[in-house]
Design an enzyme around this catalytic site. Structure first.
Site, PDB file in Angstrom:
ATOM      1  N   ARG A 102       0.849  -1.187   0.000  1.00  0.00           N
ATOM      2  CA  ARG A 102       0.000   0.000   0.000  1.00  0.00           C
ATOM      3  C   ARG A 102       0.887   1.241   0.000  1.00  0.00           C
ATOM      4  O   ARG A 102       1.780   1.349   0.830  1.00  0.00           O
ATOM      5  CB  ARG A 102      -0.876  -0.037   1.250  1.00  0.00           C
ATOM      6  CG  ARG A 102      -2.002   0.939   1.253  1.00  0.00           C
ATOM      7  CD  ARG A 102      -2.871   0.692   2.455  1.00  0.00           C
ATOM      8  NE  ARG A 102      -2.372   1.385   3.629  1.00  0.00           N
ATOM      9  CZ  ARG A 102      -3.145   1.943   4.556  1.00  0.00           C
ATOM     10  NH1 ARG A 102      -4.463   1.877   4.447  1.00  0.00           N
ATOM     11  NH2 ARG A 102      -2.645   2.533   5.602  1.00  0.00           N
ATOM     12  N   THR A 106      -1.113   7.598  -0.793  1.00  0.00           N
ATOM     13  CA  THR A 106      -2.417   7.524  -1.476  1.00  0.00           C
ATOM     14  C   THR A 106      -3.316   6.422  -0.905  1.00  0.00           C
ATOM     15  O   THR A 106      -4.509   6.389  -1.210  1.00  0.00           O
ATOM     16  CB  THR A 106      -2.212   7.213  -2.968  1.00  0.00           C
ATOM     17  OG1 THR A 106      -1.559   5.927  -3.058  1.00  0.00           O
ATOM     18  CG2 THR A 106      -1.357   8.268  -3.643  1.00  0.00           C
ATOM     19  N   ASP A 197       1.108  -1.041  12.132  1.00  0.00           N
ATOM     20  CA  ASP A 197       1.410  -1.637  10.826  1.00  0.00           C
ATOM     21  C   ASP A 197       1.733  -3.117  11.033  1.00  0.00           C
ATOM     22  O   ASP A 197       2.755  -3.462  11.622  1.00  0.00           O
ATOM     23  CB  ASP A 197       2.585  -0.893  10.191  1.00  0.00           C
ATOM     24  CG  ASP A 197       2.840  -1.358   8.769  1.00  0.00           C
ATOM     25  OD1 ASP A 197       2.848  -0.511   7.869  1.00  0.00           O
ATOM     26  OD2 ASP A 197       3.032  -2.582   8.565  1.00  0.00           O
ATOM     27  N   ASP A 200       5.152  -4.389   9.704  1.00  0.00           N
ATOM     28  CA  ASP A 200       6.272  -3.897  10.512  1.00  0.00           C
ATOM     29  C   ASP A 200       6.312  -4.582  11.869  1.00  0.00           C
ATOM     30  O   ASP A 200       7.386  -4.947  12.370  1.00  0.00           O
ATOM     31  CB  ASP A 200       6.150  -2.375  10.705  1.00  0.00           C
ATOM     32  CG  ASP A 200       6.582  -1.604   9.475  1.00  0.00           C
ATOM     33  OD1 ASP A 200       7.266  -2.182   8.608  1.00  0.00           O
ATOM     34  OD2 ASP A 200       6.220  -0.420   9.378  1.00  0.00           O
TER      35      ASP A 200
HETATM   36  C1  PRP Z   1      -1.142  -3.786   4.918  1.00  0.00           C
HETATM   37  C2  PRP Z   1      -2.032  -4.957   5.235  1.00  0.00           C
HETATM   38  C3  PRP Z   1      -2.940  -5.010   4.032  1.00  0.00           C
HETATM   39  C4  PRP Z   1      -3.105  -3.545   3.693  1.00  0.00           C
HETATM   40  C5  PRP Z   1      -4.427  -3.067   4.211  1.00  0.00           C
HETATM   41  O1  PRP Z   1      -0.122  -4.172   4.068  1.00  0.00           O
HETATM   42  O2  PRP Z   1      -1.331  -6.155   5.441  1.00  0.00           O
HETATM   43  O3  PRP Z   1      -2.409  -5.724   2.942  1.00  0.00           O
HETATM   44  O4  PRP Z   1      -2.038  -2.843   4.336  1.00  0.00           O
HETATM   45  O5  PRP Z   1      -4.693  -1.763   3.807  1.00  0.00           O
HETATM   46  P1  PRP Z   1      -5.872  -1.422   2.795  1.00  0.00           P
HETATM   47  O6  PRP Z   1      -7.077  -2.188   3.221  1.00  0.00           O
HETATM   48  O7  PRP Z   1      -6.051   0.064   2.952  1.00  0.00           O
HETATM   49  O8  PRP Z   1      -5.424  -1.780   1.399  1.00  0.00           O
HETATM   50  P2  PRP Z   1       1.003  -3.176   3.517  1.00  0.00           P
HETATM   51  O9  PRP Z   1       0.594  -2.639   2.172  1.00  0.00           O
HETATM   52  O10 PRP Z   1       1.371  -2.175   4.550  1.00  0.00           O
HETATM   53  O11 PRP Z   1       2.204  -4.137   3.204  1.00  0.00           O
HETATM   54  P3  PRP Z   1       3.045  -5.096   4.187  1.00  0.00           P
HETATM   55  O12 PRP Z   1       2.236  -6.344   4.385  1.00  0.00           O
HETATM   56  O13 PRP Z   1       4.304  -5.366   3.411  1.00  0.00           O
HETATM   57  O14 PRP Z   1       3.327  -4.366   5.472  1.00  0.00           O
HETATM   58  N1  URA Z   2      -2.175  -1.653   7.275  1.00  0.00           N
HETATM   59  C1  URA Z   2      -1.831  -2.029   8.533  1.00  0.00           C
HETATM   60  O1  URA Z   2      -0.943  -2.866   8.704  1.00  0.00           O
HETATM   61  N2  URA Z   2      -2.472  -1.464   9.574  1.00  0.00           N
HETATM   62  C2  URA Z   2      -3.459  -0.561   9.411  1.00  0.00           C
HETATM   63  O2  URA Z   2      -4.017  -0.093  10.414  1.00  0.00           O
HETATM   64  C3  URA Z   2      -3.788  -0.187   8.103  1.00  0.00           C
HETATM   65  C4  URA Z   2      -3.154  -0.753   7.052  1.00  0.00           C
END
Ligand code: PRP
Ligand code: URA
Length: 207
Positions: A102, A106, A197, A200
């Site tokens: 994500r 944006t 997150d 993370d």
């Molecule tokens: C996080 C989470 C989802 C997404 C949710 O992943 O694991 O995939 O954000 O957000 P949304 O519903 O607004 O799309 P992220 O893109 O941060 O990647 P990561 O798993 O590498 O931390």
């Molecule tokens: N992705 C995450 O990991 N946490 C949130 O709260 C939103 C998006």
């Protein structure tokens, strides 16, 4: 349809995730445990097949889950511990992978890797701990439908009502089994109260 778990053990474990003192190793293990429980809830009515096994008293016909009809697909990175947990319960399930990130400006997701097995006649359990805006899940489902999935079931840990509604509007045929639904999204499109997150927290990259 979406179903929030009513299981008190699930609630207990989700609250362990919320605590910032829960370090990455325990965070991942806790996601694994929650995932196994919600997978069991989601597979309650999954098709079974009569199988002949050899018991201590001889052969016996028993009902087994038709695991060969299942494909587990985590959305990386944060979906990885969900896959690890469910594979402990269903070690012979096939797996595919979607990697999405994500954009934090944006809140739009981008697919940058996929490796999906043949989905003809298969039910996909799509694994992502977080539904924030719902964008990542909607894009992931779009992709799996293009690849021919017969049915898609989404397993998630935490969601915001706005995101769940968006997913349901875009894909009313996809059932969502979620551990807990929180209050809302904040101005940065993070879930409140949430857990931060998830990627993370799981992989110790938050500072
Ligand atoms: C996080 C989470 C989802 C997404 C949710 O992943 O694991 O995939 O954000 O957000 P949304 O519903 O607004 O799309 P992220 O893109 O941060 O990647 P990561 O798993 O590498 O931390
Ligand atoms: N992705 C995450 O990991 N946490 C949130 O709260 C939103 C998006």
């Amino acid at each position: 349809m979406y179903k929030e778990s009513t299981n008190v053990v699930v609630k207990h474990l989700v609250n362990r995730l919320r605590d910032v003192r829960t370090a990455s190793n325990e965070f991942r293990l806790t996601i694994e445990e929650i995932s196994r429980i919600i997978a069991a809830e989601a597979l309650q009515d999954f098709q079974t097949i009569t199988t002949n096994i050899e018991t201590w008293q001889g052969p016996l016909d028993v009902e087994m889950l038709e695991v060969q009809k299942l494909v587990l697909v985590p959305i990386l990175r944060a979906g990885e511990p969900m896959l690890t947990g469910i594979l402990r319960t269903l070690p012979y399930a096939k797996s595919g992978f979607l990697a999405m990130k994500r954009d934090e400006e944006t809140a739009l997701s981008k697919l940058f890797y996929e490796n999906i097995p043949n989905l003809e006649g298969k039910t996909v359990l799509l694994l992502d701990p977080m539904i924030a805006t719902g964008g990542s899940l909607i894009d992931g489902i779009d992709y799996l439908k293009e690849k021919g999935a017969q049915r898609i079931v989404s397993l998630n840990i935490l969601g915001a009502p706005e995101g769940i509604e968006a997913v349901q509007k875009a894909h009313p045929d996809v059932d969502i089994y979620i551990a807990q639904i929180d209050e809302r999204l904040d101005d940065n499109k993070y879930i409140r109260p949430g857990l931060g997150d998830a990627g993370d927290r799981a992989f110790n990259t938050n500072a």
